[in-house]
Design a protein around this motif. Sequence first.
Motif, PDB file in Angstrom:
ATOM      1  N   PHE A   3       0.835  -1.198   0.000  1.00 41.41           N
ATOM      2  CA  PHE A   3       0.000   0.000   0.000  1.00 41.41           C
ATOM      3  C   PHE A   3       0.876   1.256   0.000  1.00 41.41           C
ATOM      4  CE2 PHE A   3      -2.254   3.313   2.436  1.00 41.41           C
ATOM      5  CZ  PHE A   3      -3.247   3.595   1.514  1.00 41.41           C
ATOM      6  N   GLU A   4       1.952   1.242   0.767  1.00 39.61           N
ATOM      7  CA  GLU A   4       2.824   2.421   0.850  1.00 39.61           C
ATOM      8  C   GLU A   4       3.480   2.758  -0.481  1.00 39.61           C
ATOM      9  OE1 GLU A   4       5.598   2.370   4.073  1.00 39.61           O
ATOM     10  OE2 GLU A   4       4.004   2.488   5.564  1.00 39.61           O
ATOM     11  N   ASN A   5       3.583   1.805  -1.381  1.00 43.11           N
ATOM     12  CA  ASN A   5       4.182   2.048  -2.697  1.00 43.11           C
ATOM     13  C   ASN A   5       3.137   2.395  -3.761  1.00 43.11           C
ATOM     14  OD1 ASN A   5       6.655   1.444  -1.564  1.00 43.11           O
ATOM     15  ND2 ASN A   5       6.570  -0.695  -2.166  1.00 43.11           N
ATOM     16  N   SER A   6       1.886   2.435  -3.376  1.00 43.29           N
ATOM     17  CA  SER A   6       0.820   2.740  -4.334  1.00 43.29           C
ATOM     18  C   SER A   6       0.514   4.238  -4.339  1.00 43.29           C
ATOM     19  CB  SER A   6      -0.458   1.974  -3.969  1.00 43.29           C
ATOM     20  OG  SER A   6      -1.084   2.551  -2.835  1.00 43.29           O
ATOM     21  N   ILE A   7      -0.165   4.673  -5.373  1.00 39.21           N
ATOM     22  CA  ILE A   7      -0.556   6.085  -5.451  1.00 39.21           C
ATOM     23  C   ILE A   7      -1.566   6.447  -4.366  1.00 39.21           C
ATOM     24  CG2 ILE A   7      -0.078   6.267  -7.918  1.00 39.21           C
ATOM     25  CD1 ILE A   7      -3.125   6.073  -8.385  1.00 39.21           C
ATOM     26  N   TYR A   8      -2.258   5.441  -3.840  1.00 39.65           N
ATOM     27  CA  TYR A   8      -3.300   5.698  -2.839  1.00 39.65           C
ATOM     28  C   TYR A   8      -2.731   6.080  -1.478  1.00 39.65           C
ATOM     29  CZ  TYR A   8      -5.869   3.430  -6.484  1.00 39.65           C
ATOM     30  OH  TYR A   8      -6.400   3.122  -7.703  1.00 39.65           O
ATOM     31  N   PHE A   9      -1.478   5.738  -1.228  1.00 33.79           N
ATOM     32  CA  PHE A   9      -0.878   6.043   0.067  1.00 33.79           C
ATOM     33  C   PHE A   9      -0.914   7.542   0.353  1.00 33.79           C
ATOM     34  CE2 PHE A   9       2.759   6.868   2.909  1.00 33.79           C
ATOM     35  CZ  PHE A   9       2.394   6.072   3.970  1.00 33.79           C
ATOM     36  N   THR A  10      -0.645   8.356  -0.656  1.00 32.01           N
ATOM     37  CA  THR A  10      -0.669   9.809  -0.457  1.00 32.01           C
ATOM     38  C   THR A  10      -2.030  10.423  -0.772  1.00 32.01           C
ATOM     39  OG1 THR A  10       0.207  10.145  -2.700  1.00 32.01           O
ATOM     40  CG2 THR A  10       1.802  10.100  -0.885  1.00 32.01           C
ATOM     41  N   GLN A  11      -2.866   9.699  -1.504  1.00 32.76           N
ATOM     42  CA  GLN A  11      -4.157  10.251  -1.912  1.00 32.76           C
ATOM     43  C   GLN A  11      -5.278  10.005  -0.899  1.00 32.76           C
ATOM     44  OE1 GLN A  11      -5.045   8.607  -5.765  1.00 32.76           O
ATOM     45  NE2 GLN A  11      -3.618   9.959  -6.813  1.00 32.76           N
ATOM     46  N   LEU A  12      -5.204   8.919  -0.148  1.00 36.82           N
ATOM     47  CA  LEU A  12      -6.289   8.554   0.757  1.00 36.82           C
ATOM     48  C   LEU A  12      -5.890   8.783   2.213  1.00 36.82           C
ATOM     49  CD1 LEU A  12      -7.371   5.162  -0.879  1.00 36.82           C
ATOM     50  CD2 LEU A  12      -8.422   7.424  -1.194  1.00 36.82           C
ATOM     51  N   LYS A  13      -6.752   9.466   2.942  1.00 36.11           N
ATOM     52  CA  LYS A  13      -6.505   9.729   4.356  1.00 36.11           C
ATOM     53  C   LYS A  13      -6.623   8.416   5.135  1.00 36.11           C
ATOM     54  CE  LYS A  13      -8.258  12.274   8.282  1.00 36.11           C
ATOM     55  NZ  LYS A  13      -9.410  12.921   8.838  1.00 36.11           N
ATOM     56  N   HIS A  14      -5.581   8.108   5.923  1.00 36.28           N
ATOM     57  CA  HIS A  14      -5.571   6.862   6.675  1.00 36.28           C
ATOM     58  C   HIS A  14      -4.723   7.006   7.933  1.00 36.28           C
ATOM     59  CE1 HIS A  14      -1.961   6.719   4.186  1.00 36.28           C
ATOM     60  NE2 HIS A  14      -1.437   5.992   5.154  1.00 36.28           N
ATOM     61  N   HIS A  15      -4.841   6.008   8.783  1.00 40.71           N
ATOM     62  CA  HIS A  15      -4.049   5.915  10.004  1.00 40.71           C
ATOM     63  C   HIS A  15      -3.285   4.600   9.941  1.00 40.71           C
ATOM     64  CE1 HIS A  15      -3.080   6.352  14.270  1.00 40.71           C
ATOM     65  NE2 HIS A  15      -3.449   5.089  14.430  1.00 40.71           N
ATOM     66  N   LYS A  16      -1.965   4.647  10.070  1.00 37.64           N
ATOM     67  CA  LYS A  16      -1.122   3.454   9.970  1.00 37.64           C
ATOM     68  C   LYS A  16      -0.840   2.894  11.359  1.00 37.64           C
ATOM     69  CE  LYS A  16       3.489   2.020   8.429  1.00 37.64           C
ATOM     70  NZ  LYS A  16       4.734   2.476   7.786  1.00 37.64           N
ATOM     71  N   VAL A  17      -0.998   1.557  11.493  1.00 37.90           N
ATOM     72  CA  VAL A  17      -0.716   0.875  12.744  1.00 37.90           C
ATOM     73  C   VAL A  17       0.180  -0.324  12.439  1.00 37.90           C
ATOM     74  CG1 VAL A  17      -1.684  -0.259  14.777  1.00 37.90           C
ATOM     75  CG2 VAL A  17      -3.013   1.485  13.592  1.00 37.90           C
ATOM     76  N   VAL A  18       1.296  -0.436  13.153  1.00 40.40           N
ATOM     77  CA  VAL A  18       2.226  -1.544  12.935  1.00 40.40           C
ATOM     78  C   VAL A  18       2.178  -2.483  14.144  1.00 40.40           C
ATOM     79  CG1 VAL A  18       4.633  -2.191  12.534  1.00 40.40           C
ATOM     80  CG2 VAL A  18       3.720  -0.084  11.525  1.00 40.40           C
ATOM     81  N   PHE A  19       1.888  -3.741  13.860  1.00 41.29           N
ATOM     82  CA  PHE A  19       1.913  -4.806  14.852  1.00 41.29           C
ATOM     83  C   PHE A  19       3.094  -5.716  14.521  1.00 41.29           C
ATOM     84  CE2 PHE A  19      -2.535  -3.532  14.742  1.00 41.29           C
ATOM     85  CZ  PHE A  19      -2.867  -3.498  16.086  1.00 41.29           C
ATOM     86  N   PRO A  20       3.527  -6.571  15.450  1.00 42.18           N
ATOM     87  CA  PRO A  20       4.619  -7.507  15.136  1.00 42.18           C
ATOM     88  C   PRO A  20       4.285  -8.462  13.994  1.00 42.18           C
ATOM     89  CG  PRO A  20       4.214  -7.451  17.507  1.00 42.18           C
ATOM     90  CD  PRO A  20       3.132  -6.653  16.845  1.00 42.18           C
ATOM     91  N   PHE A  21       2.999  -8.657  13.723  1.00 38.08           N
ATOM     92  CA  PHE A  21       2.549  -9.612  12.703  1.00 38.08           C
ATOM     93  C   PHE A  21       2.067  -8.957  11.422  1.00 38.08           C
ATOM     94  CE2 PHE A  21      -0.638  -8.911  15.985  1.00 38.08           C
ATOM     95  CZ  PHE A  21      -1.682  -8.363  15.252  1.00 38.08           C
TER      96      PHE A  21
END
Length: 138
Positions: A3-21
């Motif tokens: 997702f981070e490499n797609s055009i949508y990463f900068t176009q769509l408002k989102h909240h990123k959460v990183v888990f160990p999995f």
Amino acid sequence: MKFENSIYFTQLKHHKVVFPFGTYYLFDNYIIAEHTEEIHFDWPKIKEISDYLIDFYGPHLKIGHITNRINHYSIDPNLWHKFNKEYGFVIASAIVIYDDFGYRNATLEKQFSTNSIKRCSSLEEAIFWMQNLKEFKT
């Protein structure tokens, strides 16, 4: 494609959460999940992310779920039934598939789920489908 490499990463408002999995991207009506290579996505992980989502969205959430299968990992498809009984907040799911192995796994999961699961060949297709679900139209 991540997702981070797609055009949508900068176009769509989102909240990123990183888990160990895995990494999760939270939107208003849906989430995108990218799980870590070769993990086994089991009930404790499902519970951890589900509890986080309830805290984030509130107790009456109804969301869509996109699994972006950029990595190979395992999940017991019987957990879909347990998840729906215990939580039940996912309205529909899309699985982005990049190879035949992923397609076979998605087909198996589709047989165990009571919710709609769409198999998609691109992240763009999954996002478009999720954004246009009638359940999210007001």
